[in-house]
Design a protein around this motif. Structure first.
Motif, PDB file in Angstrom:
ATOM      1  N   THR A 148     -64.678 -19.930   7.007  1.00 15.29           N
ATOM      2  CA  THR A 148     -63.441 -19.821   6.230  1.00 15.29           C
ATOM      3  C   THR A 148     -62.262 -20.378   7.012  1.00 15.29           C
ATOM      4  O   THR A 148     -61.469 -21.169   6.492  1.00 15.29           O
ATOM      5  CB  THR A 148     -63.174 -18.341   5.847  1.00 15.29           C
ATOM      6  N   ALA A 149     -62.144 -19.972   8.265  1.00 16.94           N
ATOM      7  CA  ALA A 149     -61.027 -20.443   9.100  1.00 16.94           C
ATOM      8  C   ALA A 149     -61.086 -21.957   9.296  1.00 16.94           C
ATOM      9  O   ALA A 149     -60.057 -22.642   9.210  1.00 16.94           O
ATOM     10  CB  ALA A 149     -61.053 -19.724  10.443  1.00 16.94           C
ATOM     11  N   ALA A 150     -62.262 -22.483   9.543  1.00 14.42           N
ATOM     12  CA  ALA A 150     -62.395 -23.931   9.754  1.00 14.42           C
ATOM     13  C   ALA A 150     -62.054 -24.698   8.487  1.00 14.42           C
ATOM     14  O   ALA A 150     -61.385 -25.732   8.541  1.00 14.42           O
ATOM     15  CB  ALA A 150     -63.804 -24.263  10.222  1.00 14.42           C
ATOM     16  N   ARG A 151     -62.513 -24.196   7.356  1.00 13.67           N
ATOM     17  CA  ARG A 151     -62.216 -24.859   6.081  1.00 13.67           C
ATOM     18  C   ARG A 151     -60.701 -24.928   5.869  1.00 13.67           C
ATOM     19  O   ARG A 151     -60.150 -25.978   5.532  1.00 13.67           O
ATOM     20  CB  ARG A 151     -62.905 -24.121   4.934  1.00 13.67           C
ATOM     21  N   LEU A 152     -60.014 -23.826   6.105  1.00 12.90           N
ATOM     22  CA  LEU A 152     -58.560 -23.805   5.964  1.00 12.90           C
ATOM     23  C   LEU A 152     -57.888 -24.724   6.976  1.00 12.90           C
ATOM     24  O   LEU A 152     -56.966 -25.471   6.639  1.00 12.90           O
ATOM     25  CB  LEU A 152     -58.030 -22.372   6.112  1.00 12.90           C
ATOM     26  N   MET A 153     -58.369 -24.670   8.215  1.00 12.25           N
ATOM     27  CA  MET A 153     -57.787 -25.489   9.277  1.00 12.25           C
ATOM     28  C   MET A 153     -57.913 -26.980   8.957  1.00 12.25           C
ATOM     29  O   MET A 153     -56.957 -27.738   9.096  1.00 12.25           O
ATOM     30  CB  MET A 153     -58.481 -25.173  10.611  1.00 12.25           C
ATOM     31  N   PHE A 154     -59.106 -27.396   8.527  1.00 15.02           N
ATOM     32  CA  PHE A 154     -59.326 -28.817   8.243  1.00 15.02           C
ATOM     33  C   PHE A 154     -58.572 -29.281   6.984  1.00 15.02           C
ATOM     34  O   PHE A 154     -58.351 -30.468   6.803  1.00 15.02           O
ATOM     35  CB  PHE A 154     -60.815 -29.141   8.143  1.00 15.02           C
ATOM     36  N   ARG A 155     -58.181 -28.347   6.135  1.00 18.81           N
ATOM     37  CA  ARG A 155     -57.347 -28.689   4.971  1.00 18.81           C
ATOM     38  C   ARG A 155     -55.858 -28.687   5.329  1.00 18.81           C
ATOM     39  O   ARG A 155     -55.018 -28.962   4.484  1.00 18.81           O
ATOM     40  CB  ARG A 155     -57.569 -27.679   3.847  1.00 18.81           C
ATOM     41  N   GLY A 156     -55.550 -28.285   6.558  1.00 20.25           N
ATOM     42  CA  GLY A 156     -54.151 -28.235   6.985  1.00 20.25           C
ATOM     43  C   GLY A 156     -53.423 -26.988   6.536  1.00 20.25           C
ATOM     44  O   GLY A 156     -52.194 -26.926   6.584  1.00 20.25           O
ATOM     45  N   GLN A 157     -54.168 -25.973   6.114  1.00 21.34           N
ATOM     46  CA  GLN A 157     -53.559 -24.732   5.653  1.00 21.34           C
ATOM     47  C   GLN A 157     -53.388 -23.758   6.823  1.00 21.34           C
ATOM     48  O   GLN A 157     -54.166 -23.782   7.780  1.00 21.34           O
ATOM     49  CB  GLN A 157     -54.408 -24.096   4.552  1.00 21.34           C
ATOM     50  N   ALA A 158     -52.425 -22.891   6.694  1.00 14.44           N
ATOM     51  CA  ALA A 158     -52.161 -21.896   7.731  1.00 14.44           C
ATOM     52  C   ALA A 158     -53.196 -20.779   7.665  1.00 14.44           C
ATOM     53  O   ALA A 158     -53.650 -20.393   6.588  1.00 14.44           O
ATOM     54  CB  ALA A 158     -50.767 -21.321   7.555  1.00 14.44           C
ATOM     55  N   LEU A 159     -53.541 -20.272   8.831  1.00 10.74           N
ATOM     56  CA  LEU A 159     -54.466 -19.142   8.928  1.00 10.74           C
ATOM     57  C   LEU A 159     -53.676 -17.891   9.264  1.00 10.74           C
ATOM     58  O   LEU A 159     -52.689 -17.956  10.012  1.00 10.74           O
ATOM     59  CB  LEU A 159     -55.498 -19.388  10.033  1.00 10.74           C
ATOM     60  N   THR A 160     -54.118 -16.773   8.723  1.00  8.62           N
ATOM     61  CA  THR A 160     -53.487 -15.501   9.065  1.00  8.62           C
ATOM     62  C   THR A 160     -53.959 -15.095  10.458  1.00  8.62           C
ATOM     63  O   THR A 160     -55.023 -15.546  10.920  1.00  8.62           O
ATOM     64  CB  THR A 160     -53.873 -14.406   8.054  1.00  8.62           C
ATOM     65  N   PRO A 161     -53.219 -14.237  11.124  1.00  8.69           N
ATOM     66  CA  PRO A 161     -53.668 -13.753  12.441  1.00  8.69           C
ATOM     67  C   PRO A 161     -55.044 -13.079  12.366  1.00  8.69           C
ATOM     68  O   PRO A 161     -55.850 -13.211  13.293  1.00  8.69           O
ATOM     69  CB  PRO A 161     -52.578 -12.751  12.844  1.00  8.69           C
ATOM     70  N   GLU A 162     -55.317 -12.399  11.271  1.00 10.32           N
ATOM     71  CA  GLU A 162     -56.620 -11.747  11.107  1.00 10.32           C
ATOM     72  C   GLU A 162     -57.746 -12.783  11.003  1.00 10.32           C
ATOM     73  O   GLU A 162     -58.833 -12.588  11.551  1.00 10.32           O
ATOM     74  CB  GLU A 162     -56.624 -10.840   9.873  1.00 10.32           C
ATOM     75  N   GLN A 163     -57.480 -13.875  10.296  1.00 11.16           N
ATOM     76  CA  GLN A 163     -58.485 -14.937  10.179  1.00 11.16           C
ATOM     77  C   GLN A 163     -58.744 -15.596  11.534  1.00 11.16           C
ATOM     78  O   GLN A 163     -59.894 -15.875  11.880  1.00 11.16           O
ATOM     79  CB  GLN A 163     -58.045 -15.988   9.156  1.00 11.16           C
ATOM     80  N   VAL A 164     -57.701 -15.818  12.284  1.00 14.57           N
ATOM     81  CA  VAL A 164     -57.857 -16.409  13.622  1.00 14.57           C
ATOM     82  C   VAL A 164     -58.643 -15.456  14.513  1.00 14.57           C
ATOM     83  O   VAL A 164     -59.581 -15.876  15.213  1.00 14.57           O
ATOM     84  CB  VAL A 164     -56.489 -16.749  14.252  1.00 14.57           C
TER      85      VAL A 164
END
Length: 162
Positions: A32-48
């Protein structure tokens, strides 16, 4: 030459097996985090934080794998059982060295993907390297079971009770 693996080798084997299986089975947070990261979306601290568990376990596998490799080179390994056909001895030797290569390559690919945003590393980590790791695990367990129940060797004992 010793007839079983040393206690540190056995501990590292089972600790790494647990860590590798953990990372192979519990990938949702990192995916989930990688998908968001590669889309350029921000991650929540919990996701990180959740994704970092996967990353830290992988880095642990890298460190333990290098220690394990050093122990193998210094302490050696027990000889192959005589019951094992020569061709399968070669297959076992190749597969064990392939494991060691994966203990290094998978974490480095994961590091490249997570910390440097490298999509090629991400593909390698989640695609061919992951598939090869699963294939080797299945073959490793299958080979152990053949030794234990068909050839009736002490291969399993060498990595458990010594």
């Amino acid at each position: 030459m010793a007839s079983s693996f040393t206690v540190p080798q056995r501990i590292l084997h089972w600790l790494m097996a647990a860590l590798i299986l953990f990372n192979l089975l519990f990938t949702d947070a990192m995916e989930t985090a990688a998908r968001l990261m590669f889309r350029g979306q921000a991650l929540t601290p919990e996701q990180v934080s959740s994704a970092n568990i996967h990353a830290y376990v992988g880095i642990g596998v890298l460190a333990l794998g290098l220690i394990r490799l050093c122990l193998r080179l210094v302490q050696g390994v027990p000889p192959e059982p005589r019951q094992e056909p020569p061709f399968l001895r070669l297959v076992a030797k190749i597969s064990h060295w392939a494991f060691y290569a994966l203990f290094v390559a998978m974490p480095f690919a994961g590091i490249g993907a997570w910390y440097f945003g490298n999509k090629t590393a991400a593909f390698a980590h989640t695609g061919p390297l992951k598939l090869l790791m699963w294939a080797l695990i299945v073959a490793h367990i299958g080979g152990t079971l053949v030794h234990q129940f068909y050839w009736k060797t002490d291969v399993l004992k060498r990595m458990t009770s010594g």
